[in-house]
Scaffold this motif. Structure first.
Motif, short mmCIF file in Angstrom:
data_model
loop_
_atom_site.label_atom_id
_atom_site.label_comp_id
_atom_site.label_asym_id
_atom_site.label_seq_id
_atom_site.Cartn_x
_atom_site.Cartn_y
_atom_site.Cartn_z
N GLU A 1 0.83 -1.21 0.00
CA GLU A 1 0.00 0.00 0.00
C GLU A 1 0.86 1.26 0.00
O GLU A 1 0.34 2.37 0.08
CB GLU A 1 -0.90 0.01 1.24
CG GLU A 1 -1.91 -1.10 1.27
CD GLU A 1 -3.06 -0.86 0.31
OE1 GLU A 1 -3.59 0.25 0.27
OE2 GLU A 1 -3.42 -1.82 -0.41
N GLY A 2 2.19 1.09 -0.05
CA GLY A 2 3.09 2.24 -0.08
C GLY A 2 3.40 2.83 1.28
O GLY A 2 3.96 3.92 1.38
N MET A 3 3.04 2.10 2.34
CA MET A 3 3.32 2.60 3.69
C MET A 3 4.75 2.23 4.09
O MET A 3 5.17 1.10 3.90
CB MET A 3 2.29 2.03 4.67
CG MET A 3 0.87 2.48 4.37
SD MET A 3 -0.40 1.62 5.31
CE MET A 3 -0.07 2.21 6.97
N GLU A 4 5.47 3.18 4.64
CA GLU A 4 6.87 2.98 4.96
C GLU A 4 7.10 2.25 6.28
O GLU A 4 8.18 1.74 6.53
CB GLU A 4 7.59 4.33 4.99
CG GLU A 4 7.60 5.04 3.64
CD GLU A 4 8.27 6.39 3.70
OE1 GLU A 4 8.79 6.76 4.78
OE2 GLU A 4 8.28 7.09 2.67
N ASN A 5 6.11 2.20 7.11
CA ASN A 5 6.26 1.63 8.46
C ASN A 5 5.75 0.20 8.54
O ASN A 5 5.28 -0.25 9.57
CB ASN A 5 5.51 2.51 9.46
CG ASN A 5 4.07 2.78 9.02
OD1 ASN A 5 3.62 2.28 8.00
ND2 ASN A 5 3.35 3.57 9.79
N ALA A 6 5.87 -0.54 7.45
CA ALA A 6 5.22 -1.85 7.33
C ALA A 6 5.66 -2.84 8.39
O ALA A 6 4.83 -3.54 8.97
CB ALA A 6 5.46 -2.42 5.94
N GLU A 7 6.94 -2.95 8.66
CA GLU A 7 7.42 -3.97 9.60
C GLU A 7 6.94 -3.69 11.02
O GLU A 7 6.48 -4.61 11.71
CB GLU A 7 8.94 -4.07 9.54
CG GLU A 7 9.43 -4.68 8.25
CD GLU A 7 10.95 -4.82 8.20
OE1 GLU A 7 11.61 -4.60 9.24
OE2 GLU A 7 11.45 -5.15 7.12
N ALA A 8 7.04 -2.45 11.46
CA ALA A 8 6.59 -2.12 12.82
C ALA A 8 5.08 -2.30 12.96
O ALA A 8 4.60 -2.84 13.97
CB ALA A 8 6.99 -0.68 13.17
N LEU A 9 4.34 -1.88 11.96
CA LEU A 9 2.89 -2.02 11.99
C LEU A 9 2.46 -3.48 11.96
O LEU A 9 1.55 -3.90 12.69
CB LEU A 9 2.28 -1.24 10.83
CG LEU A 9 0.77 -1.05 10.80
CD1 LEU A 9 0.25 -0.49 12.11
CD2 LEU A 9 0.38 -0.13 9.65
N ALA A 10 3.14 -4.28 11.14
CA ALA A 10 2.83 -5.72 11.07
C ALA A 10 3.09 -6.38 12.42
O ALA A 10 2.32 -7.24 12.85
CB ALA A 10 3.68 -6.38 9.99
N ARG A 11 4.13 -5.98 13.10
CA ARG A 11 4.42 -6.54 14.42
C ARG A 11 3.31 -6.18 15.41
O ARG A 11 2.88 -7.01 16.20
CB ARG A 11 5.77 -6.05 14.93
CG ARG A 11 6.10 -6.58 16.31
CD ARG A 11 7.54 -6.33 16.68
NE ARG A 11 8.38 -7.26 15.93
CZ ARG A 11 9.62 -7.59 16.28
NH1 ARG A 11 10.17 -7.04 17.34
NH2 ARG A 11 10.31 -8.43 15.56
N GLN A 12 2.84 -4.96 15.37
CA GLN A 12 1.76 -4.54 16.27
C GLN A 12 0.48 -5.32 15.99
O GLN A 12 -0.22 -5.74 16.92
CB GLN A 12 1.54 -3.04 16.15
CG GLN A 12 2.71 -2.22 16.69
CD GLN A 12 2.60 -0.75 16.37
OE1 GLN A 12 1.72 -0.32 15.62
NE2 GLN A 12 3.50 0.04 16.93
N ILE A 13 0.18 -5.53 14.72
CA ILE A 13 -1.02 -6.29 14.36
C ILE A 13 -0.88 -7.75 14.79
O ILE A 13 -1.83 -8.35 15.28
CB ILE A 13 -1.32 -6.16 12.86
CG1 ILE A 13 -1.71 -4.71 12.53
CG2 ILE A 13 -2.43 -7.12 12.43
CD1 ILE A 13 -1.71 -4.38 11.06
N ARG A 14 0.30 -8.29 14.62
CA ARG A 14 0.52 -9.67 15.07
C ARG A 14 0.32 -9.78 16.58
O ARG A 14 -0.25 -10.76 17.08
CB ARG A 14 1.93 -10.13 14.70
CG ARG A 14 2.20 -11.54 15.16
CD ARG A 14 3.64 -11.93 15.00
NE ARG A 14 3.99 -12.88 16.05
CZ ARG A 14 5.21 -13.30 16.26
NH1 ARG A 14 6.21 -12.88 15.53
NH2 ARG A 14 5.45 -14.17 17.22
N LEU A 15 0.77 -8.79 17.33
CA LEU A 15 0.54 -8.80 18.78
C LEU A 15 -0.95 -8.76 19.10
O LEU A 15 -1.41 -9.44 20.02
CB LEU A 15 1.26 -7.63 19.45
CG LEU A 15 2.78 -7.73 19.49
CD1 LEU A 15 3.41 -6.41 19.94
CD2 LEU A 15 3.21 -8.85 20.45
N LEU A 16 -1.70 -8.00 18.33
CA LEU A 16 -3.15 -7.98 18.51
C LEU A 16 -3.76 -9.34 18.20
O LEU A 16 -4.66 -9.81 18.90
CB LEU A 16 -3.79 -6.91 17.63
CG LEU A 16 -3.60 -5.46 18.07
CD1 LEU A 16 -4.06 -4.50 16.98
CD2 LEU A 16 -4.32 -5.19 19.38
#
Length: 197
Positions: free
Chosen positions: A141-156
């Motif tokens: 989606e062109g978002m630069e923060n993909a790895e950090a955001l993916a980690r947060q979603i995985r924690l959820l």
């Protein structure tokens, strides 16, 4: 009967029993009986119960990832809606009477004092695949923060698995899904490392 089909029967039996009852509660004898083979035949294919437990989790790896991908692909809307759909589908799945939570998390809890166990290695790799896949979806989606955001979603995801199972309340998945949607929306303009600061 050839070796491949016998091995598959063993792993299928282990999957059924380990998921339903837990790995410590199920003996190798019980798995052999469920598979319709002798214990000796089971040990011909698996040198130990530890190897069988690892094979059980490996057996669950691809189907779980495929389900997440399907739910994401089938959902309409923006990225946050498609990620939220994963949680919504988990809420539906958790209403099934045979649902016992996340087999990977349950196994890791049973093996908490054995960090080098083969099943822990398989479980950690599975969770990393989920995280990497989420990061690829976000990055697309062109978002630069993909790895950090993916980690947060995985924690959820993992947190909602744990709490939904503890309370036997699938609505925790929907609540976590709403939190994931908020994170993705916020992540469009804010680095994910700053979202929860």
């Amino acid at each position: 009967m050839d070796n491949i089909s016998t091995r598959e029967r063993i792993v299928s039996a282990a999957n059924k029993l380990f998921y339903r009852e837990g790995i410590r509660a199920v003996s190798v004898d019980a798995v052999a009986e469920e598979a319709g083979i002798t214990k000796r035949s089971l040990y011909y294919h698996f040198k130990s119960k530890d190897d069988l437990v690892a094979a059980y989790l490996d057996y669950r790896d691809l189907p779980n990832l495929k389900a997440f991908r399907r739910w994401f692909a089938d959902a309409a809307g923006r990225l946050e809606d498609r990620i939220g759909a994963i949680f919504d589908n988990l809420a539906e799945a958790a209403q099934h009477p045979k649902w016992k939570g996340c087999g990977f998390l349950r196994t890791s809890a049973e093996l908490a004092n054995m960090p080098g166990h083969p099943a822990i290695v398989v479980g950690a790799a599975h969770k990393k695949k989920i995280e990497d896949w989420l990061a690829s979806c976000i990055s697309a989606e062109g978002m630069e923060n993909a790895e950090a955001l993916a980690r947060q979603i995985r924690l959820l995801l993992d947190g909602s698995f744990a709490v939904a199972m503890l309370h036997r309340d699938p609505s925790y998945f929907r609540t976590a899904g709403e939190a994931a949607r908020v994170l993705v929306r916020a992540g469009r303009t804010t680095p994910a490392t700053e979202i929860l600061a």
